[in-house]
Design a protein around this motif. Structure first.
Motif, PDB file in Angstrom:
ATOM      1  N   TYR A   1      47.225  31.487  32.023  1.00  0.00           N
ATOM      2  CA  TYR A   1      45.879  31.757  32.440  1.00  0.00           C
ATOM      3  C   TYR A   1      45.815  31.842  34.053  1.00  0.00           C
TER       4      TYR A   1
ATOM      5  N   THR B   1      39.296  31.738  33.864  1.00  0.00           N
ATOM      6  CA  THR B   1      39.372  33.339  33.535  1.00  0.00           C
ATOM      7  C   THR B   1      38.024  33.570  33.181  1.00  0.00           C
TER       8      THR B   1
ATOM      9  N   PHE C   1      41.580  28.131  31.918  1.00  0.00           N
ATOM     10  CA  PHE C   1      41.183  29.060  30.765  1.00  0.00           C
ATOM     11  C   PHE C   1      39.532  29.434  31.329  1.00  0.00           C
TER      12      PHE C   1
ATOM     13  N   SER D   1      41.785  36.981  29.712  1.00  0.00           N
ATOM     14  CA  SER D   1      42.042  35.535  29.617  1.00  0.00           C
ATOM     15  C   SER D   1      43.534  35.402  28.982  1.00  0.00           C
TER      16      SER D   1
ATOM     17  N   GLY E   1      46.914  34.300  27.667  1.00  0.00           N
ATOM     18  CA  GLY E   1      47.583  33.427  27.996  1.00  0.00           C
ATOM     19  C   GLY E   1      49.259  33.755  27.767  1.00  0.00           C
TER      20      GLY E   1
END
Length: 538
Positions: free
Chosen positions: A383, A418, A415, A378, A380
């Protein structure tokens, strides 16, 4: 223009315009919501300008003044953007993260808002600076003037702090995050602290660990060697896993597997650079942070015990953890369907895995194999790049790396996608492990390195100092899957593990739990920190 005027103008610009994140944070403090707070803010700005001016006077020479001002202003501009955009602060671990960022991660952070911020706060002022001729002053007179300016700046700094000391000490004591927002002094302090680390930590010496390590026979006397996959999650939040009670179906595949998801697990740090070396250490978080020398880690002990160890990386490296074991980098491969846009989805780590294992020494493979898979997970702020199109279930998702430009619902959707893909990846790992059962005793342990902020209290990403970081940056998922044959051979009761899903865990348990799971005997092993021991029978 006289150099003194350049220093004054640069110091005032940095203390005011480049410190908007600081002033924004101070305005949120209820105790400063009055005229006294306004006076404190003005005094604080003068103090910052005086401190910056004092530093610049040390560099106020013919060939160094303009480059020094440029460096200060650029650092302040970039710092201001990231503190405003993501709610992060700048400290030593954050600067470490910046220095370890690879080009691909850097590209994920570039956007129009960043360029506009740097243009306004740095590039336009620096254009004016470069076009402004500086009065030439004989070096002896400049030495005298610089000394005078330095003394005056220090006196102004001391005098201003004395005037606002009561409020200053209260704010610094009760709101520790403020000290990491003083721009660019926060970056300069972090760089100096980082540069001093070799004097605090003997980084040239690597102390041995587990020289007595050996494999004890498994209690069940199996005829097959163990095969353990350690999956290192990236930036995964425990609270976003359906297995841990999240309201969204982010774990449809794992829900159908016999896994144990521990709901009360905590990280060693709030960034990969901090957590990864710490979780593979035998020291635990507090002792690791205060260590005076580096030690070998879990992988060294496993290898010393005779096991075959392989690190597969689909991210930005192992931060030194895998330096002495076999490695494979899948992040830059070009496999159709698994790689696009210059990076690869995590399932690439299963590609040609059998061949990678076959290349390990046969005598070690006969004793057992440990594979570490370092996910992109995940990571960032982009994402949306981490997930194949088939797993973008939660819509609409944020498709920008400027998270503040998206609605929070879109950030959370991106998110959660992910996490949904991590669910697919872990299920695929378990599926591959099940296919190995005729030849080995398979098991999997998944733990994330740290968590993430998704806009709560205007905070994004991670990396805040551990003492002030919100729980979402430290509360991590911890999932185990033990094949029936592995559990039987090691005398581990999965029913007992399921009764302990709320037991407190942290990265401090990781080193000792892996050793206990594989029955590696060494003086470095602490049974009290082995999460499997309460559920293991002799």
């Amino acid at each position: 223009m006289h150099p003194a005027w350049l220093i004054l103008l640069a110091s005032l610009w940095i203390a005011t315009a480049c410190n908007v994140p600081l002033w924004r944070e101070l305005l949120r403090l209820p105790e400063l919501d009055n005229l006294r707070g306004l006076a404190f803010g003005a005094g604080f700005a003068v103090a910052i300008a005086a401190a910056v001016g004092a530093l610049l006077t040390l560099l106020a020479w013919r060939w160094t003044l303009k480059p020094a001002i440029a460096l200060f202003v650029l650092a302040a501009a970039f710092g201001a953007y990231f503190m405003m955009a993501y709610g992060v602060v700048i400290d030593t671990p954050m600067v470490t993260n910046v220095l370890q960022t690879n080009p691909r991660e850097t590209l994920d952070l570039l956007n129009l808002r960043l360029l506009l911020t740097v243009l306004v706060l740095a590039l336009l002022p620096l254009l004016w600076l470069w076009r402004t001729p500086v009065k030439r002053v004989p070096w002896l007179r400049r030495l005298f003037q610089n000394a005078l300016l330095f003394i005056a700046s220090c006196a102004l700094l001391a005098g201003t702090l004395l005037l606002i000391f009561q409020d200053f000490s209260s704010v610094m004591r009760n709101h520790t995050q403020v000290r990491y927002l003083i721009n660019p002094l926060n970056s300069l302090y972090a760089l100096v602290d980082l540069a001093s680390k070799p004097f605090q930590l003997d980084s040239n010496t690597l102390l041995p660990l587990g020289e007595d390590a050996r494999l004890a026979p498994l209690p069940g006397k199996p005829a097959r060697p163990p095969l353990l996959v350690l999956v290192l999650g990236e930036t995964a939040r425990s609270g976003n896993f359906a297995l841990n009670g999240y309201g969204r179906p982010t774990n449809p595949k794992l829900a159908g597997e016999d896994v144990q998801s521990f709901r009360n697990a905590w990280s060693c740090g709030t960034s990969t650079a901090a957590s990864l070396p710490c979780m593979f250490s035998h020291l635990g978080r507090q002792a690791f942070e205060s260590r005076k020398a580096n030690y070998e880690n879990l992988l060294d002990v496993l290898q010393r015990a005779g096991l075959a160890v392989l690190w597969i990386d689909n991210q930005s490296g192992c931060k030194g953890v895998c330096d002495r074991v076999a490695q494979a980098d899948t992040s830059n491969l070009k496999v159709p369907g698994l790689c696009e846009g210059g990076e690869c989805f995590d399932e690439i780590m299963l590609n040609q895995l059998d061949q990678r294992i076959a290349a390990l020494p046969a005598e070690r493979r006969a004793k057992g194999v440990v594979i570490v898979m370092h996910q992109m997970g995940s990571h960032g702020p982009a994402y949306y790049k981490r997930v194949p199109a088939a797993f973008k279930k939660f819509q609409p998702e944020c498709t920008s790396n400027a998270l503040q430009d998206c609605a929070r619902e879109q950030v959370v959707n991106a998110f959660d996608n992910t996490i949904l893909y991590t669910d697919q990846f872990l299920s695929s790992v378990i599926g591959w492990l099940k296919a190995q059962e005729p030849r080995s005793l398979p098991a999997m342990l998944y733990v994330s390195d740290h968590g993430e902020s998704l806009g709560e209290n205007n905070l994004y990403l991670h990396g805040l100092p551990y003492s002030i970081a919100p729980d979402v940056q430290k509360h991590v998922p911890w999932i185990t899957w033990l094949s029936p044959a592995f559990a039987q051979a090691g005398k581990v009761s999965t029913a007992c593990l399921k009764q302990r899903l709320d037991a407190p865990l942290s990265h401090d348990n990781y080193f000792h739990s892996v050793l206990g799971l594989l029955h590696v005997q060494t003086a470095a092993y602490q049974p009290s920190l082995d999460m499997f021991r309460p559920c293991t029978t002799p």
